[in-house]
Design an enzyme around this catalytic site. Structure first.
Site, PDB file in Angstrom:
ATOM      1  CG  ASP A 173      -1.734   1.195   1.422  1.00 46.98           C
ATOM      2  OD1 ASP A 173      -1.599   2.137   0.595  1.00 46.98           O
ATOM      3  OD2 ASP A 173      -2.531   1.238   2.374  1.00 46.98           O
ATOM      4  CB  VAL A 174       2.035   3.606  -2.659  1.00 49.34           C
ATOM      5  CG1 VAL A 174       2.688   2.620  -3.596  1.00 49.34           C
ATOM      6  CG2 VAL A 174       0.679   4.062  -3.166  1.00 49.34           C
ATOM      7  CG  ASN A 230       1.201   3.521 -13.068  1.00 46.33           C
ATOM      8  OD1 ASN A 230       0.598   4.170 -13.914  1.00 46.33           O
ATOM      9  ND2 ASN A 230       0.713   2.403 -12.546  1.00 46.33           N
ATOM     10  CE1 TYR A 269      -6.121  10.866 -11.597  1.00 49.61           C
ATOM     11  CE2 TYR A 269      -6.483  12.404 -13.406  1.00 49.61           C
ATOM     12  CZ  TYR A 269      -5.899  11.251 -12.916  1.00 49.61           C
ATOM     13  OH  TYR A 269      -5.108  10.494 -13.725  1.00 49.61           O
ATOM     14  CE  LYS A 306      -2.269  11.066 -11.732  1.00 52.58           C
ATOM     15  NZ  LYS A 306      -1.190  10.057 -11.716  1.00 52.58           N
TER      16      LYS A 306
END
Ligand code: ZN
Length: 653
Positions: free
Chosen positions: A456-457, A483, A550, A554
């Site tokens: 789990d990043v 990613n 989002y 980003k």
């Protein structure tokens, strides 16, 4: 040692050559007999050629084949008559010998015959088996090895003093074998090299090998030199920074990057902790098939003991399928024994590194047993030099091709189990990198150069564990592909709550900061410089309705990457960002979602997918190929860049 012969299995192998295949595989199954393309077998048979003449043919194991998996096609058919004439020559250098063997085969597509072909031809038996059995080596590689062999076998074997494999060895056997062979002879021991057995049929030859090796094992047991007891060693483990530094230093000495496997199991730890390790690890190989070049590795700044030996990668060079050049003449070791790191093995691919590890696991057994017998003695130093530089090896070196773009390098990809991440894994593997794939879900590849880690990043603990595993498995980190990310679906700002905002930021921004920060010390050590590819989004230059969280996440990630490019330039780390758009072959885009979105715009699915300037579809693979290339030499002078992969977007252009 037990015979693995099975009547039922054997019945499936009808012809003599098929029987030869069967018992060769039985030998190959036992790793204490042969390892990684080592050992060879043959059968002599009469066949009718195209013009109706009978010819005696020696079918001998071809190079590039492993006995365990050999097939009939792996045996090279060589004309016996010519081999017997060659054996009468006064001298034959290695390139000449190779030429004679290859040009006297009856099948053009057959692999090059073994260097021990002439020796097989000279033995007057139908079936011949040859191994480098651990037990026999443990006995022969001692001060009075010859005496011990005579004591074990009596007149059952002919003893041949050590000489390098090739024509001279065949000549010596041609001279000594007829002189010493008698009615009881069932084999031949080559001191510090291995053992031959022979027989009238496949089973007889194979079972004689088992009988002979079993006698050596029993002898060792009687001398209390068979079962090895290992002390429980508790040395603190080195940090991954130290592991990566070692791999970086060795790659620097080699002049190219190498992956490094390290293992610190009880058995290797005990061997490395031996008081006599400095002596026994520096003496040289146990057989010409396991050549190690030994030397001390100068490691400034490290206070751990490093004993280094470079394996001349004999087997990998014999692997016809390998495109890797085997730079055997560089000064870098392929094996390092370190108290706090363990046994480290290096190569241009993980396959090569694991071959060295397998060879040394057996080498340790042989050395320890020979030591218990009174003292291990390796091949003479001059012979090691000869084996490394012999013509045959030189000829093979010339034949090898260009290495893959990322040979010897390690990449880490997040969100690796599906979509763009999965495609990135494939693109990096295809370019020769060893790849660590992080994902919440179970991972996909089962191959030596891939390590899947459930991660789990957003958990710093998970990331630390993943990097631990990555570095201990592959030796370091050269490339990072960020990613993993989430797209929570369209929500207008007026309805966007704090929890959703924070969730998106946690995965798309915070986790990547943790990753960048944790990977930085490793990327700094990358032999060719570190590289980071960030998967951004078209939403950075051209945000969309309802994608507030989002797009903002980003954009923050892209800005973070730009600052990393600025800060890490002096560490020789490049950081670039890709902005993909409308990549529909990912899990996000189910058939229903696609149909619904297309209908929303009054378009067919096909038209919807190609809603861009170039009227083309963008696939995960398109993105992944560019992500990999960004890490390659084409972009060697590029950092801090943002590249769209979107088929052309009017709002971006
Ligand atoms: Zn051999």
């Amino acid at each position: 040692m037990k015979s693995l012969w099975n009547d039922q299995e054997a019945a499936g192998y009808k012809s003599e050559l098929a029987q030869r295949v069967y018992t060769s595989r039985l030998l190959g199954r036992d790793k204490s007999l042969v390892l990684h393309g080592g050992g060879n077998t043959s059968v002599k048979a009469t066949t009718r050629n195209l013009i109706g003449e009978n010819e005696e043919i020696l079918y001998v194991k071809g190079s590039g084949w492993d006995l365990e998996f050999i097939e009939e096609a792996g045996f090279s058919p060589v004309r016996m008559a010519h081999l017997l004439k060659l054996a009468k020559l006064e001298a034959l250098n290695d390139p000449q010998m190779v030429n004679e063997l290859v040009t006297n085969m009856t099948r053009a597509s057959a692999p090059a015959p073994s260097v021990e072909t002439i020796l097989h031809a000279l033995l007057p038996h139908k079936f011949v088996d040859h191994t480098h059995a651990d037990a026999v080596l443990a006995v022969t590689n001692t001060a009075n090895g010859e005496k011990r062999i005579a004591e074990i076998y009596g007149d059952q074997v002919v003893i041949i003093p050590y000489i390098m494999p090739g024509f001279d060895l065949a000549r010596l056997c041609a001279e000594l074998f007829p002189k010493h062979a008698g009615a009881n002879t069932i084999g031949m021991v080559l001191l510090k090299h291995g053992i031959f057995s022979f027989g009238a049929n496949a089973r007889e030859s194979y079972e004689r090998m088992i009988t002979l090796v079993d006698l050596a094992e029993r002898y060792l047991d009687k001398q209390h030199a068979w079962s090895l007891k290992h002390a429980d060693v508790k040395t603190p483990a080195a940090s991954i920074a130290e592991v990566a530094l070692l791999r970086s230093e060795i790659s620097r000495v080699a002049g190219f990057p190498m992956v490094m496997a390290s293992q610190r199991d009880a058995r290797t730890a005990a061997f490395i902790a031996r008081k006599d390790i400095a002596t026994i690890s520096q003496q040289g190989p146990v057989t010409p098939d396991h050549v190690i070049r030994t030397k001390r590795l100068p490691m400034p700044g490290r206070n751990v003991d490093v004993y280094a030996g470079a394996y001349r990668d004999y087997f990998a060079q014999h692997n016809a399928k390998s495109k890797e050049p085997k730079a055997i003449l560089d000064a870098a070791p392929r094996l390092v024994l370190d108290k706090s790191i363990g046994m480290c093995t290096l190569g241009r691919s993980m396959k090569d590194a694991y071959i060295v590890a397998d060879l040394y696991m057996h080498t340790m057994d042989v050395i320890e047993r020979a030591t218990l017998l009174g003292g291990f003695i390796a091949l003479p130093a001059q012979d090691i030099f000869d084996v490394e530089y012999w013509d045959l090896e030189q000829a093979k070196l010339k034949k090898t091709g260009k290495p893959l773009m990322f040979a010897g390098e390690v990449a880490l990809v997040t969100g690796a189990a599906s979509g763009i991440g999965k495609a990135c894994v494939d693109s990096l593997l295809a370019r020769g990198a060893a790849v660590v794939g992080l994902d919440l879900h179970a991972n996909m590849h089962k191959r030596p150069d891939f390590l899947g880690v459930r991660c789990d990043v957003t958990s710093a603990t998970d990331i630390t564990a993943a990097l631990e595993a990555a570095v201990r498995t592959f030796g370091g980190l050269d490339m990072l592909v960020l990613n993993a990310g989430i797209f929570p679906g369209g929500t207008a700002i007026s309805k966007l709550d704090d929890a959703q905002w924070r969730d998106v930021m946690k995965v798309n921004v915070d986790a990547n900061l943790t990753l960048l920060r944790s990977c930085h010390p490793l990327l700094k050590l990358a032999p060719r410089g570190g590289r980071v590819t960030v998967i951004g989004s078209k939403n950075v230059p051209a945000p969309g309705h309802g994608a507030g969280a989002y797009s903002a996440s980003k954009a923050a990630l892209t800005q973070l990457a730009r600052v990393a490019a600025l800060e890490w330039g002096t560490d020789n780390i490049r950081v670039n960002t890709l902005h993909p758009d409308a990549v529909f072959d990912t899990g996000l885009w189910t058939a229903e979602v696609l149909t619904a979105r297309a209908a929303h715009y009054g378009l067919s699915v096909e038209q919807y997918k190609q809603r861009n300037v170039l009227k083309t579809e963008v696939s995960s693979r398109d993105v992944a190929e560019l992500a990999a290339e960004l890490c390659g030499p084409l972009f060697a002078k590029t950092t801090g860049a943002q590249v769209p992969v979107d088929g052309g977007n009017e709002r971006v252009i």
